[in-house]
Design a protein around this motif. Structure first.
Motif, PDB file in Angstrom:
ATOM      1  N   SER A 289      20.790  -9.811  10.918  1.00 41.84           N
ATOM      2  CA  SER A 289      21.550  -9.869  12.165  1.00 41.84           C
ATOM      3  C   SER A 289      22.683  -8.870  12.087  1.00 41.84           C
ATOM      4  CB  SER A 289      22.090 -11.280  12.403  1.00 41.84           C
ATOM      5  OG  SER A 289      22.969 -11.669  11.368  1.00 41.84           O
ATOM      6  N   GLY A 290      23.219  -8.528  13.248  1.00 41.25           N
ATOM      7  CA  GLY A 290      24.399  -7.689  13.291  1.00 41.25           C
ATOM      8  C   GLY A 290      24.178  -6.255  13.713  1.00 41.25           C
ATOM      9  N   ASP A 291      22.950  -5.782  13.649  1.00 45.70           N
ATOM     10  CA  ASP A 291      22.655  -4.412  14.061  1.00 45.70           C
ATOM     11  C   ASP A 291      21.165  -4.340  14.405  1.00 45.70           C
ATOM     12  OD1 ASP A 291      23.680  -1.172  12.670  1.00 45.70           O
ATOM     13  OD2 ASP A 291      22.867  -1.731  14.630  1.00 45.70           O
ATOM     14  N   THR A 292      20.742  -3.184  14.871  1.00 46.19           N
ATOM     15  CA  THR A 292      19.336  -2.999  15.255  1.00 46.19           C
ATOM     16  C   THR A 292      18.467  -2.965  14.002  1.00 46.19           C
ATOM     17  OG1 THR A 292      20.031  -1.754  17.200  1.00 46.19           O
ATOM     18  CG2 THR A 292      17.730  -1.567  16.524  1.00 46.19           C
ATOM     19  N   PHE A 293      17.658  -3.979  13.839  1.00 47.30           N
ATOM     20  CA  PHE A 293      16.891  -4.147  12.601  1.00 47.30           C
ATOM     21  C   PHE A 293      15.967  -2.974  12.335  1.00 47.30           C
ATOM     22  CE2 PHE A 293      15.209  -6.443   9.171  1.00 47.30           C
ATOM     23  CZ  PHE A 293      13.828  -6.495   9.232  1.00 47.30           C
ATOM     24  N   SER A 294      15.354  -2.436  13.357  1.00 48.58           N
ATOM     25  CA  SER A 294      14.385  -1.358  13.172  1.00 48.58           C
ATOM     26  C   SER A 294      15.031  -0.033  12.758  1.00 48.58           C
ATOM     27  CB  SER A 294      13.565  -1.151  14.446  1.00 48.58           C
ATOM     28  OG  SER A 294      14.411  -0.854  15.538  1.00 48.58           O
ATOM     29  N   ASN A 295      16.337   0.017  12.709  1.00 52.10           N
ATOM     30  CA  ASN A 295      17.037   1.212  12.218  1.00 52.10           C
ATOM     31  C   ASN A 295      17.136   1.254  10.700  1.00 52.10           C
ATOM     32  OD1 ASN A 295      17.458   2.131  14.791  1.00 52.10           O
ATOM     33  ND2 ASN A 295      19.606   1.499  14.902  1.00 52.10           N
ATOM     34  N   TYR A 296      16.660   0.190  10.041  1.00 51.98           N
ATOM     35  CA  TYR A 296      16.836   0.051   8.603  1.00 51.98           C
ATOM     36  C   TYR A 296      15.504  -0.101   7.882  1.00 51.98           C
ATOM     37  CZ  TYR A 296      21.723  -0.817   9.686  1.00 51.98           C
ATOM     38  OH  TYR A 296      23.016  -0.699  10.132  1.00 51.98           O
ATOM     39  N   ALA A 297      15.367   0.641   6.788  1.00 53.94           N
ATOM     40  CA  ALA A 297      14.319   0.310   5.830  1.00 53.94           C
ATOM     41  C   ALA A 297      14.765  -0.940   5.087  1.00 53.94           C
ATOM     42  CB  ALA A 297      14.120   1.463   4.852  1.00 53.94           C
ATOM     43  N   MET A 298      13.801  -1.713   4.613  1.00 49.58           N
ATOM     44  CA  MET A 298      14.120  -2.973   3.945  1.00 49.58           C
ATOM     45  C   MET A 298      13.489  -3.031   2.566  1.00 49.58           C
ATOM     46  SD  MET A 298      16.042  -4.505   6.113  1.00 49.58           S
ATOM     47  CE  MET A 298      16.150  -6.112   5.320  1.00 49.58           C
ATOM     48  N   GLY A 299      14.184  -3.666   1.663  1.00 56.31           N
ATOM     49  CA  GLY A 299      13.661  -3.780   0.304  1.00 56.31           C
ATOM     50  C   GLY A 299      13.932  -5.149  -0.291  1.00 56.31           C
ATOM     51  N   TRP A 300      13.186  -5.443  -1.340  1.00 54.36           N
ATOM     52  CA  TRP A 300      13.415  -6.633  -2.149  1.00 54.36           C
ATOM     53  C   TRP A 300      13.676  -6.197  -3.587  1.00 54.36           C
ATOM     54  CZ3 TRP A 300      13.893 -11.634  -0.564  1.00 54.36           C
ATOM     55  CH2 TRP A 300      13.447 -11.955   0.724  1.00 54.36           C
ATOM     56  N   PHE A 301      14.629  -6.841  -4.189  1.00 51.23           N
ATOM     57  CA  PHE A 301      14.992  -6.599  -5.580  1.00 51.23           C
ATOM     58  C   PHE A 301      15.097  -7.950  -6.279  1.00 51.23           C
ATOM     59  CE2 PHE A 301      16.148  -2.074  -5.604  1.00 51.23           C
ATOM     60  CZ  PHE A 301      16.127  -1.820  -4.244  1.00 51.23           C
ATOM     61  N   ARG A 302      15.129  -7.913  -7.591  1.00 51.42           N
ATOM     62  CA  ARG A 302      15.325  -9.144  -8.348  1.00 51.42           C
ATOM     63  C   ARG A 302      16.189  -8.876  -9.570  1.00 51.42           C
ATOM     64  NH1 ARG A 302       9.123  -9.997 -10.593  1.00 51.42           N
ATOM     65  NH2 ARG A 302       9.138  -8.291 -12.139  1.00 51.42           N
ATOM     66  N   GLN A 303      16.831  -9.933 -10.023  1.00 49.45           N
ATOM     67  CA  GLN A 303      17.683  -9.814 -11.204  1.00 49.45           C
ATOM     68  C   GLN A 303      17.544 -11.077 -12.040  1.00 49.45           C
ATOM     69  OE1 GLN A 303      21.801  -8.871 -10.374  1.00 49.45           O
ATOM     70  NE2 GLN A 303      22.057  -8.005 -12.424  1.00 49.45           N
ATOM     71  N   ALA A 304      17.079 -10.891 -13.260  1.00 48.93           N
ATOM     72  CA  ALA A 304      16.968 -11.983 -14.215  1.00 48.93           C
ATOM     73  C   ALA A 304      18.234 -12.018 -15.063  1.00 48.93           C
ATOM     74  CB  ALA A 304      15.743 -11.782 -15.095  1.00 48.93           C
ATOM     75  N   PRO A 305      18.554 -13.167 -15.655  1.00 51.72           N
ATOM     76  CA  PRO A 305      19.762 -13.271 -16.483  1.00 51.72           C
ATOM     77  C   PRO A 305      19.793 -12.218 -17.578  1.00 51.72           C
ATOM     78  CG  PRO A 305      18.851 -15.444 -16.074  1.00 51.72           C
ATOM     79  CD  PRO A 305      17.848 -14.455 -15.554  1.00 51.72           C
ATOM     80  N   GLY A 306      20.912 -11.521 -17.666  1.00 50.78           N
ATOM     81  CA  GLY A 306      21.080 -10.520 -18.702  1.00 50.78           C
ATOM     82  C   GLY A 306      20.383  -9.206 -18.463  1.00 50.78           C
ATOM     83  N   LYS A 307      19.768  -9.067 -17.299  1.00 52.85           N
ATOM     84  CA  LYS A 307      19.039  -7.833 -16.992  1.00 52.85           C
ATOM     85  C   LYS A 307      19.612  -7.166 -15.751  1.00 52.85           C
ATOM     86  CE  LYS A 307      14.641  -9.176 -19.091  1.00 52.85           C
ATOM     87  NZ  LYS A 307      13.168  -9.259 -18.878  1.00 52.85           N
ATOM     88  N   GLU A 308      19.286  -5.898 -15.597  1.00 50.93           N
ATOM     89  CA  GLU A 308      19.720  -5.166 -14.417  1.00 50.93           C
ATOM     90  C   GLU A 308      18.856  -5.556 -13.205  1.00 50.93           C
ATOM     91  OE1 GLU A 308      21.435  -1.082 -16.501  1.00 50.93           O
ATOM     92  OE2 GLU A 308      19.711  -0.995 -15.168  1.00 50.93           O
ATOM     93  N   ARG A 309      19.420  -5.354 -12.048  1.00 51.43           N
ATOM     94  CA  ARG A 309      18.670  -5.604 -10.818  1.00 51.43           C
ATOM     95  C   ARG A 309      17.543  -4.576 -10.716  1.00 51.43           C
ATOM     96  NH1 ARG A 309      22.083  -7.138  -5.548  1.00 51.43           N
ATOM     97  NH2 ARG A 309      22.913  -8.493  -7.207  1.00 51.43           N
ATOM     98  N   GLU A 310      16.332  -5.042 -10.390  1.00 50.91           N
ATOM     99  CA  GLU A 310      15.197  -4.141 -10.346  1.00 50.91           C
ATOM    100  C   GLU A 310      14.462  -4.225  -9.008  1.00 50.91           C
ATOM    101  OE1 GLU A 310      12.013  -4.895 -13.074  1.00 50.91           O
ATOM    102  OE2 GLU A 310      11.961  -7.049 -12.667  1.00 50.91           O
TER     103      GLU A 310
END
Length: 126
Positions: free
Chosen positions: A25-46
């Protein structure tokens, strides 16, 4: 300013499936590419998946290729991550993110994103 809210907190056994959703919400959604990331304990976000603004192109790392599918619905301002054949090593906090970039190389990295959700926990038991 874009607000992102993930849903789909889950505890699942290895080999199972889970679907995460993210509402923007908050802006035109179709103006943005979207991604998913994950972060496990003690690890960098991937990076775990990205989709371009119109949804025509997606990209995944080798670790989830063939198991995870990212999709978006620009009419509903949502992006989803379907996760199949889950493994214990998939356990992490999962984040959705929005990027103003239209370059796939950019949206495969955390630095390519302008807005982030608060994250949702996914736990895969063995």
């Amino acid at each position: 300013q874009v607000q992102l809210v993930e849903s789909g907190v889950g505890l699942v056994q290895a080999g199972g499936s889970l679907r995460l959703s993210c509402v923007a919400s908050g802006d035109t959604f179709s103006n943005y590419a979207m991604g998913w990331f994950r972060q496990a304990p003690g690890k960098e976000r991937e990076f775990v998946g990205a989709v371009t603004r119109g949804g025509a192109s997606t990209r995944y790392p080798d670790s989830v290729e063939g198991r995870f599918t990212i999709s978006r619905d620009n009419a509903k301002n949502t992006v989803a991550l379907q996760m199949n054949s889950l493994k214990p090593e998939d356990t992490a906090v999962y984040y959705c993110a929005a990027s103003r970039s239209s370059f796939m190389s950019t949206i495969m990295a955390t630095t390519g994103y302008n807005y982030w959700g608060q994250g949702t926990q996914v736990t895969v038991s063995s």
